[in-house]
Design a protein around this motif. Structure first.
Motif, PDB file in Angstrom:
ATOM      1  N   ALA A   1      44.188  35.679  32.122  1.00  0.00           N
ATOM      2  CA  ALA A   1      43.479  34.968  33.193  1.00  0.00           C
ATOM      3  C   ALA A   1      42.276  34.202  32.649  1.00  0.00           C
TER       4      ALA A   1
ATOM      5  N   ASP B   1      32.749  50.970  27.307  1.00  0.00           N
ATOM      6  CA  ASP B   1      34.180  51.144  27.127  1.00  0.00           C
ATOM      7  C   ASP B   1      34.481  51.205  25.627  1.00  0.00           C
TER       8      ASP B   1
ATOM      9  N   HIS C   1      44.962  53.684  26.586  1.00  0.00           N
ATOM     10  CA  HIS C   1      44.866  53.231  27.986  1.00  0.00           C
ATOM     11  C   HIS C   1      46.198  52.535  28.284  1.00  0.00           C
TER      12      HIS C   1
ATOM     13  N   PHE D   1      36.162  38.971  38.359  1.00  0.00           N
ATOM     14  CA  PHE D   1      37.411  38.208  38.494  1.00  0.00           C
ATOM     15  C   PHE D   1      37.437  36.984  37.561  1.00  0.00           C
TER      16      PHE D   1
ATOM     17  N   VAL E   1      33.954  51.172  37.143  1.00  0.00           N
ATOM     18  CA  VAL E   1      34.029  49.969  36.313  1.00  0.00           C
ATOM     19  C   VAL E   1      34.145  48.738  37.205  1.00  0.00           C
TER      20      VAL E   1
ATOM     21  N   ILE F   1      45.389  41.643  30.107  1.00  0.00           N
ATOM     22  CA  ILE F   1      45.275  41.335  31.539  1.00  0.00           C
ATOM     23  C   ILE F   1      44.219  40.257  31.795  1.00  0.00           C
TER      24      ILE F   1
ATOM     25  N   THR G   1      45.804  31.998  37.815  1.00  0.00           N
ATOM     26  CA  THR G   1      46.119  32.790  39.006  1.00  0.00           C
ATOM     27  C   THR G   1      46.232  31.804  40.179  1.00  0.00           C
TER      28      THR G   1
ATOM     29  N   PRO H   1      43.486  55.785  34.597  1.00  0.00           N
ATOM     30  CA  PRO H   1      42.509  54.698  34.573  1.00  0.00           C
ATOM     31  C   PRO H   1      42.186  54.225  35.992  1.00  0.00           C
TER      32      PRO H   1
ATOM     33  N   LEU I   1      34.904  45.021  37.855  1.00  0.00           N
ATOM     34  CA  LEU I   1      35.709  44.050  37.081  1.00  0.00           C
ATOM     35  C   LEU I   1      35.464  42.647  37.630  1.00  0.00           C
TER      36      LEU I   1
HETATM   37  O1  V47 Z   1      43.862  46.646  38.057  1.00  0.00           O
HETATM   38  C1  V47 Z   1      43.784  41.869  37.132  1.00  0.00           C
HETATM   39  C2  V47 Z   1      42.077  43.730  37.136  1.00  0.00           C
HETATM   40  C3  V47 Z   1      42.590  45.727  36.239  1.00  0.00           C
HETATM   41  C4  V47 Z   1      42.482  40.179  36.850  1.00  0.00           C
HETATM   42  O2  V47 Z   1      39.674  52.899  33.835  1.00  0.00           O
HETATM   43  C5  V47 Z   1      41.708  41.335  36.787  1.00  0.00           C
HETATM   44  O3  V47 Z   1      38.488  52.875  32.028  1.00  0.00           O
HETATM   45  C6  V47 Z   1      39.829  40.098  36.448  1.00  0.00           C
HETATM   46  O4  V47 Z   1      41.600  48.638  35.459  1.00  0.00           O
HETATM   47  N1  V47 Z   1      40.509  38.930  36.521  1.00  0.00           N
HETATM   48  C7  V47 Z   1      43.000  46.393  34.940  1.00  0.00           C
HETATM   49  N2  V47 Z   1      40.397  41.308  36.589  1.00  0.00           N
HETATM   50  C8  V47 Z   1      41.806  46.750  34.089  1.00  0.00           C
HETATM   51  C9  V47 Z   1      41.266  48.106  34.445  1.00  0.00           C
HETATM   52  C10 V47 Z   1      40.314  48.792  33.545  1.00  0.00           C
HETATM   53  C11 V47 Z   1      39.663  48.100  32.549  1.00  0.00           C
HETATM   54  C12 V47 Z   1      38.809  48.796  31.703  1.00  0.00           C
HETATM   55  C13 V47 Z   1      38.619  50.142  31.815  1.00  0.00           C
HETATM   56  C14 V47 Z   1      39.282  50.819  32.819  1.00  0.00           C
HETATM   57  C15 V47 Z   1      39.137  52.278  32.917  1.00  0.00           C
HETATM   58  C16 V47 Z   1      40.136  50.160  33.692  1.00  0.00           C
HETATM   59  O5  V47 Z   1      42.179  44.432  35.934  1.00  0.00           O
HETATM   60  C17 V47 Z   1      43.577  45.521  37.314  1.00  0.00           C
HETATM   61  C18 V47 Z   1      42.881  44.499  38.159  1.00  0.00           C
HETATM   62  O6  V47 Z   1      41.972  45.099  39.034  1.00  0.00           O
HETATM   63  N3  V47 Z   1      42.544  42.347  36.995  1.00  0.00           N
HETATM   64  N4  V47 Z   1      43.767  40.525  37.047  1.00  0.00           N
HETATM   65  C19 V47 Z   1      41.829  38.934  36.714  1.00  0.00           C
HETATM   66  N5  V47 Z   1      42.511  37.783  36.819  1.00  0.00           N
END
Ligand code: V47
Length: 371
Positions: A328, A316, A113, A257, A253, A324, A262, A178, A255
């Protein structure tokens, strides 16, 4: 169902739709968000999950590769990026990338990834050569690389259209994309959260082109910051509409925060109830997206496991190093072994299925036939 009908008569029409696999409207999804009976929503989502995925709960042996933390977008929710010249800014060279991936090979890694910041002076060739070099050296590893936001940046660097850029990257080794960078599509939230990032419309347009070019992707939604329930529903609605057109999204997915380090000021982190409700409503609403991921890195393994009874069918992967969310403030581990994932799934009463990035079965218990 009769018991539910007696106690939740006002939602009986939604329960009937969910039981029959009839598509929910945005108004239905809003009413579910307003309902405080989490187990009721979970039960309905579980019906949908079971219809789509039976007892299968998927995972992948994967690794994350974040080639640079230097980024020009300066998204307010992101604690990972560094401005150019910062003391702890980094950009991996291609030989450093080969060496990192070399180490993963013996662990049976199926999926890489790969995502990074929008670096101010890495040339287009760096990204293409990264894929081509990885493909040549590690032909069995699936390359899930570069969000729609990066693809837009690369098209700008190469001076070509998004379609031509994607064709070139696919020829170099890009297998799938992704789901990151989607955040919340609505412009009123994007304007506050990530004013320099591509618009929600542009993200969707690039996803459409990728799917048309035979490159599948995931989709995410970042929730628990400034958005309202209506912004979340707008986001889900736009994904469902595009999926009707292309069928290119493999998984969704949500996510949660994480606010530490931040500049987005939220009084509280997302709660377990919100996390589970959001997963369940996503499962019910996105009837055309095959898989819903409970991303244990953000949810924690315990909520992720319970999510398997609230609509999710995928945890996952093993990951090993996650930057990432941990920048945070995530307090989860950075890795889970294959055995730990199998244990979580089995003790939730589901059948663990090791998959590749395209949901082909890599391993399943001997006595199980995957349908
Ligand atoms: O694009 C950034 C997010 C994403 C923070 O496609 C945050 O299988 C929470 O996209 N708190 C990256 N989230 C992670 C991601 C991902 C993860 C797992 C699987 C897949 C997949 C994709 O994380 C960023 C953003 O949206 N992000 N900062 C934060 N402070």
């Amino acid at each position: 169902m009769d018991h539910w009908r007696r106690h939740h008569g006002e939602l009986a029409d939604i329960a009937d739709k969910a039981a029959a696999g009839v598509r929910l409207s945005t108004a239905d999804a809003r009413r579910l968000y307003e309902c405080n009976n989490l187990t009721f929503i979970g039960y309905l989502a579980d019906l949908a999950r079971n219809r789509l995925n039976g007892d299968n709960a998927y995972f992948v042996v994967n690794r994350h590769l974040n080639y640079t933390n230097v980024c020009n977008n300066r998204c307010r929710f992101c604690a990972f990026f560094r401005p150019p010249g910062a003391e702890d800014a980094y950009a991996m060279t291609l030989p450093e990338i080969w060496a990192a991936v070399e180490q993963y090979q013996s662990a049976g890694v199926r999926e890489l990834h790969i995502v990074g910041g929008l670096h101010h002076d890495l040339p287009y060739e760096y990204y293409r050569d990264m894929l081509a070099g990885l493909r040549r050296r590690f032909p069995d590893i699936h390359l899930k690389a570069f969000t729609m936001v990066e693809i837009d940046h690369f098209a700008g660097l190469s001076g070509r259209s998004v379609r031509e850029t994607l064709r070139d990257l696919k020829a170099a080794g890009l297998d799938s994309i992704p789901g990151g960078g989607a955040e919340i599509f609505h412009h009123s939230i994007r304007r506050q959260l990530c004013p320099h990032k591509i618009s929600g419309e542009r993200w969707l347009e690039i996803a459409r082109i990728a799917h048309q070019e035979g490159i599948p992707s995931n989709a995410t939604m970042l929730y628990g910051h400034l958005e309202t329930i209506d912004h979340r529903l707008d986001h889900l609605q736009r994904l469902r509409t595009l999926q009707d057109e292309t069928g290119g999204f493999l998984s969704f997915v949500p996510l949660a925060f994480h606010a530490a380090h931040t500049v987005v000021d939220v009084p509280y982190a997302t709660t377990g109830s919100d996390d589970l409700k959001t997963l369940a409503i996503a499962r019910l609403f996105l009837d055309n997206v095959p898989h819903i991921k409970a991303y244990w890195i953000m949810l924690g393994p315990k909520i992720a496991q319970i999510a398997l009874s609230f609509g999710a069918d995928d945890l996952d992967g093993t990951i090993m190093e996650e930057k990432i969310t941990h920048s945070a403030g995530a307090r989860t581990a950075q890795a889970m072994t294959r055995e730990e994932l199998v244990h979580l799934i089995r003790s939730a009463g589901r059948v663990p299925i090791e998959r590749d990035a395209l949901y082909n079965v890599v391993w399943c218990p001997e006595d199980h036939t995957v349908r």
